[in-house]
Write a protein that holds these residues in place. Sequence first.
Motif, PDB file in Angstrom:
ATOM      1  N   TYR A 101      20.415  39.091  -2.779  1.00  0.00           N
ATOM      2  CA  TYR A 101      19.521  38.716  -3.403  1.00  0.00           C
ATOM      3  C   TYR A 101      18.032  38.574  -2.347  1.00  0.00           C
ATOM      4  CZ  TYR A 101      23.553  38.149  -6.115  1.00  0.00           C
ATOM      5  OH  TYR A 101      25.182  39.135  -7.207  1.00  0.00           O
ATOM      6  N   ARG A 102      18.610  38.630  -1.052  1.00  0.00           N
ATOM      7  CA  ARG A 102      16.681  38.038  -0.546  1.00  0.00           C
ATOM      8  C   ARG A 102      16.249  38.971  -0.830  1.00  0.00           C
ATOM      9  NH1 ARG A 102      20.001  36.232   5.346  1.00  0.00           N
ATOM     10  NH2 ARG A 102      21.367  34.845   3.922  1.00  0.00           N
ATOM     11  N   ARG A 103      14.684  38.863  -0.603  1.00  0.00           N
ATOM     12  CA  ARG A 103      13.638  39.724  -0.881  1.00  0.00           C
ATOM     13  C   ARG A 103      13.559  39.898  -2.203  1.00  0.00           C
ATOM     14  NH1 ARG A 103      15.378  39.409   3.519  1.00  0.00           N
ATOM     15  NH2 ARG A 103      14.945  39.820   6.065  1.00  0.00           N
ATOM     16  N   SER A 104      14.300  39.917  -3.590  1.00  0.00           N
ATOM     17  CA  SER A 104      14.249  39.408  -4.396  1.00  0.00           C
ATOM     18  C   SER A 104      13.613  38.420  -5.690  1.00  0.00           C
ATOM     19  CB  SER A 104      15.607  40.119  -5.310  1.00  0.00           C
ATOM     20  OG  SER A 104      16.488  39.019  -5.150  1.00  0.00           O
ATOM     21  N   GLY A 105      13.213  37.763  -5.340  1.00  0.00           N
ATOM     22  CA  GLY A 105      12.682  36.660  -6.307  1.00  0.00           C
ATOM     23  C   GLY A 105      13.745  35.482  -6.503  1.00  0.00           C
ATOM     24  N   VAL A 106      14.948  35.752  -6.223  1.00  0.00           N
ATOM     25  CA  VAL A 106      15.768  34.567  -6.125  1.00  0.00           C
ATOM     26  C   VAL A 106      15.321  33.409  -5.776  1.00  0.00           C
ATOM     27  CG1 VAL A 106      18.020  34.061  -6.287  1.00  0.00           C
ATOM     28  CG2 VAL A 106      17.689  36.965  -6.540  1.00  0.00           C
ATOM     29  N   GLY A 107      15.330  33.234  -4.441  1.00  0.00           N
ATOM     30  CA  GLY A 107      14.974  32.311  -3.164  1.00  0.00           C
ATOM     31  C   GLY A 107      13.637  32.077  -3.548  1.00  0.00           C
ATOM     32  N   ARG A 108      12.688  31.983  -4.148  1.00  0.00           N
ATOM     33  CA  ARG A 108      11.508  31.428  -4.727  1.00  0.00           C
ATOM     34  C   ARG A 108      11.438  30.745  -5.874  1.00  0.00           C
ATOM     35  NH1 ARG A 108       8.721  32.901  -9.039  1.00  0.00           N
ATOM     36  NH2 ARG A 108       6.391  32.090  -9.308  1.00  0.00           N
ATOM     37  N   ARG A 109      12.808  31.574  -7.393  1.00  0.00           N
ATOM     38  CA  ARG A 109      12.790  30.536  -8.514  1.00  0.00           C
ATOM     39  C   ARG A 109      13.667  29.656  -8.485  1.00  0.00           C
ATOM     40  NH1 ARG A 109      11.851  30.207 -13.650  1.00  0.00           N
ATOM     41  NH2 ARG A 109      13.228  30.749 -15.276  1.00  0.00           N
ATOM     42  N   ALA A 110      14.791  30.249  -7.086  1.00  0.00           N
ATOM     43  CA  ALA A 110      15.267  28.633  -6.984  1.00  0.00           C
ATOM     44  C   ALA A 110      14.172  27.225  -7.090  1.00  0.00           C
ATOM     45  CB  ALA A 110      16.358  29.067  -5.847  1.00  0.00           C
ATOM     46  N   ALA A 111      13.561  27.878  -5.792  1.00  0.00           N
ATOM     47  CA  ALA A 111      13.007  26.505  -5.224  1.00  0.00           C
ATOM     48  C   ALA A 111      11.994  26.243  -6.024  1.00  0.00           C
ATOM     49  CB  ALA A 111      12.108  27.070  -4.112  1.00  0.00           C
ATOM     50  N   LEU A 112      11.307  26.960  -6.933  1.00  0.00           N
ATOM     51  CA  LEU A 112      10.613  26.300  -7.975  1.00  0.00           C
ATOM     52  C   LEU A 112      11.463  25.400  -9.126  1.00  0.00           C
ATOM     53  CD1 LEU A 112       8.750  29.382  -8.477  1.00  0.00           C
ATOM     54  CD2 LEU A 112       8.174  27.025  -7.538  1.00  0.00           C
ATOM     55  N   LEU A 113      13.001  25.903  -9.088  1.00  0.00           N
ATOM     56  CA  LEU A 113      13.825  25.370 -10.446  1.00  0.00           C
ATOM     57  C   LEU A 113      13.822  23.848 -10.418  1.00  0.00           C
ATOM     58  CD1 LEU A 113      15.829  28.460 -11.399  1.00  0.00           C
ATOM     59  CD2 LEU A 113      14.810  26.818 -12.581  1.00  0.00           C
ATOM     60  N   LEU A 114      14.174  24.049  -8.432  1.00  0.00           N
ATOM     61  CA  LEU A 114      14.440  22.786  -7.558  1.00  0.00           C
ATOM     62  C   LEU A 114      13.337  21.557  -7.936  1.00  0.00           C
ATOM     63  CD1 LEU A 114      16.587  20.707  -5.762  1.00  0.00           C
ATOM     64  CD2 LEU A 114      15.308  22.345  -3.536  1.00  0.00           C
ATOM     65  N   TRP A 115      12.993  22.238  -7.592  1.00  0.00           N
ATOM     66  CA  TRP A 115      11.231  20.729  -7.144  1.00  0.00           C
ATOM     67  C   TRP A 115      10.617  20.868  -8.723  1.00  0.00           C
ATOM     68  CZ3 TRP A 115       8.741  25.249  -4.078  1.00  0.00           C
ATOM     69  CH2 TRP A 115       9.301  24.754  -2.054  1.00  0.00           C
ATOM     70  N   SER A 116      11.566  21.759  -9.819  1.00  0.00           N
ATOM     71  CA  SER A 116      11.292  20.718 -11.243  1.00  0.00           C
ATOM     72  C   SER A 116      12.404  20.400 -11.780  1.00  0.00           C
ATOM     73  CB  SER A 116      11.269  22.640 -12.195  1.00  0.00           C
ATOM     74  OG  SER A 116      10.485  22.299 -13.823  1.00  0.00           O
ATOM     75  N   SER A 117      13.327  20.304 -11.394  1.00  0.00           N
ATOM     76  CA  SER A 117      14.478  19.018 -12.034  1.00  0.00           C
ATOM     77  C   SER A 117      14.284  17.860 -10.683  1.00  0.00           C
ATOM     78  CB  SER A 117      15.581  20.486 -12.088  1.00  0.00           C
ATOM     79  OG  SER A 117      15.819  20.349 -10.311  1.00  0.00           O
ATOM     80  N   LEU A 118      13.567  18.298  -9.822  1.00  0.00           N
ATOM     81  CA  LEU A 118      13.561  16.859  -8.525  1.00  0.00           C
ATOM     82  C   LEU A 118      11.768  16.388  -8.507  1.00  0.00           C
ATOM     83  CD1 LEU A 118      16.928  16.837  -6.700  1.00  0.00           C
ATOM     84  CD2 LEU A 118      16.839  15.506  -8.241  1.00  0.00           C
ATOM     85  N   PRO A 119      11.208  16.094  -9.268  1.00  0.00           N
ATOM     86  CA  PRO A 119       9.787  16.076  -9.013  1.00  0.00           C
ATOM     87  C   PRO A 119       9.821  14.656  -8.423  1.00  0.00           C
ATOM     88  CG  PRO A 119      10.177  15.265 -11.603  1.00  0.00           C
ATOM     89  CD  PRO A 119      11.636  15.658 -11.025  1.00  0.00           C
ATOM     90  N   GLY A 120       8.393  14.812  -7.338  1.00  0.00           N
ATOM     91  CA  GLY A 120       8.463  13.652  -6.512  1.00  0.00           C
ATOM     92  C   GLY A 120       7.936  14.206  -5.315  1.00  0.00           C
ATOM     93  N   ARG A 121       8.063  13.370  -4.097  1.00  0.00           N
ATOM     94  CA  ARG A 121       7.061  13.450  -2.900  1.00  0.00           C
ATOM     95  C   ARG A 121       8.641  14.398  -2.125  1.00  0.00           C
ATOM     96  NH1 ARG A 121       6.657   8.396  -3.960  1.00  0.00           N
ATOM     97  NH2 ARG A 121       8.038   8.089  -1.895  1.00  0.00           N
ATOM     98  N   TRP A 122       7.495  15.949  -1.680  1.00  0.00           N
ATOM     99  CA  TRP A 122       8.916  16.615  -0.924  1.00  0.00           C
ATOM    100  C   TRP A 122       8.721  16.595   0.305  1.00  0.00           C
ATOM    101  CZ3 TRP A 122      13.358  18.251  -2.302  1.00  0.00           C
ATOM    102  CH2 TRP A 122      13.748  18.683  -3.650  1.00  0.00           C
ATOM    103  N   THR A 123       9.414  16.804   1.453  1.00  0.00           N
ATOM    104  CA  THR A 123       9.432  17.296   2.558  1.00  0.00           C
ATOM    105  C   THR A 123      10.389  18.886   2.596  1.00  0.00           C
ATOM    106  OG1 THR A 123      11.141  16.270   3.894  1.00  0.00           O
ATOM    107  CG2 THR A 123       8.653  15.442   3.777  1.00  0.00           C
ATOM    108  N   VAL A 124       9.588  19.972   3.689  1.00  0.00           N
ATOM    109  CA  VAL A 124      10.478  20.775   3.158  1.00  0.00           C
ATOM    110  C   VAL A 124      10.332  21.155   5.906  1.00  0.00           C
ATOM    111  CG1 VAL A 124      11.140  23.293   3.245  1.00  0.00           C
ATOM    112  CG2 VAL A 124       9.927  22.089   1.565  1.00  0.00           C
ATOM    113  N   ARG A 125      12.092  21.175   6.095  1.00  0.00           N
ATOM    114  CA  ARG A 125      11.649  21.497   7.711  1.00  0.00           C
ATOM    115  C   ARG A 125      12.446  22.909   7.744  1.00  0.00           C
ATOM    116  NH1 ARG A 125      15.638  18.931   8.704  1.00  0.00           N
ATOM    117  NH2 ARG A 125      16.920  18.699   6.568  1.00  0.00           N
ATOM    118  N   VAL A 126      11.539  23.242   8.653  1.00  0.00           N
ATOM    119  CA  VAL A 126      11.883  24.516   9.098  1.00  0.00           C
ATOM    120  C   VAL A 126      11.877  25.235  10.545  1.00  0.00           C
ATOM    121  CG1 VAL A 126      11.706  27.197   8.963  1.00  0.00           C
ATOM    122  CG2 VAL A 126      11.519  25.794   6.912  1.00  0.00           C
ATOM    123  N   SER A 127      12.696  25.642  11.193  1.00  0.00           N
ATOM    124  CA  SER A 127      12.526  25.493  12.405  1.00  0.00           C
ATOM    125  C   SER A 127      11.888  26.639  12.733  1.00  0.00           C
ATOM    126  CB  SER A 127      13.838  25.828  12.937  1.00  0.00           C
ATOM    127  OG  SER A 127      13.774  26.678  14.415  1.00  0.00           O
TER     128      SER A 127
END
Length: 175
Positions: A101-127
């Motif tokens: 499912y990568r590079r098909s928009g699934v991850g993008r949509r999942a991230a947006l759904l996450l931030w929509s369901s839990l509004p607030g201050r966020w951090t995302v940490r990436v190596s």
Amino acid sequence: MTDSHAVSLEAATSADAQLLSNLLELYIHDLSDVFDVELGADGRFGYPRLPLYWSERERRFAFIVRCGGRVAGFVLATRGSPAVEDPDVLDVAEFFVLRRYRRSGVGRRAALLLWSSLPGRWTVRVSEGNRGAVAFWSGVIAELTSGAATESRRPGQPNAWRVFSFETVPGRVTV
């Protein structure tokens, strides 16, 4: 009739523990390219914090990502982050999309759904060693915030961490 490309983010329950445990094995295997992880004696990587997602439901949030009704990945989020001192900031602890499912928009949509369901201050940490993830999160967060997120770097082993900070407002995340 179900849209075969519809992406959903479903709150996981303790009944999903085995599914998440299995998906975590795939996720950690993928990360073994970036981090020095070892298999346990049982041939599994394991994820000792998974039970906390059922016992600390006010601070830990587990989700199953589905595409067209099929399992496509998972998201684990926490209240509190090792990257900042604020105990109430939300943090993307783990985020995984199956390779299919990568590079098909699934991850993008999942991230947006996450931030929509839990509004607030966020951090995302990436190596920094996870180049694909750095590119993904840079793009999705820039899109979400119209470039208003802050970005910093923190030391880490074996690579430094890129840390994105931003805020989502209820009803303002377009998914």
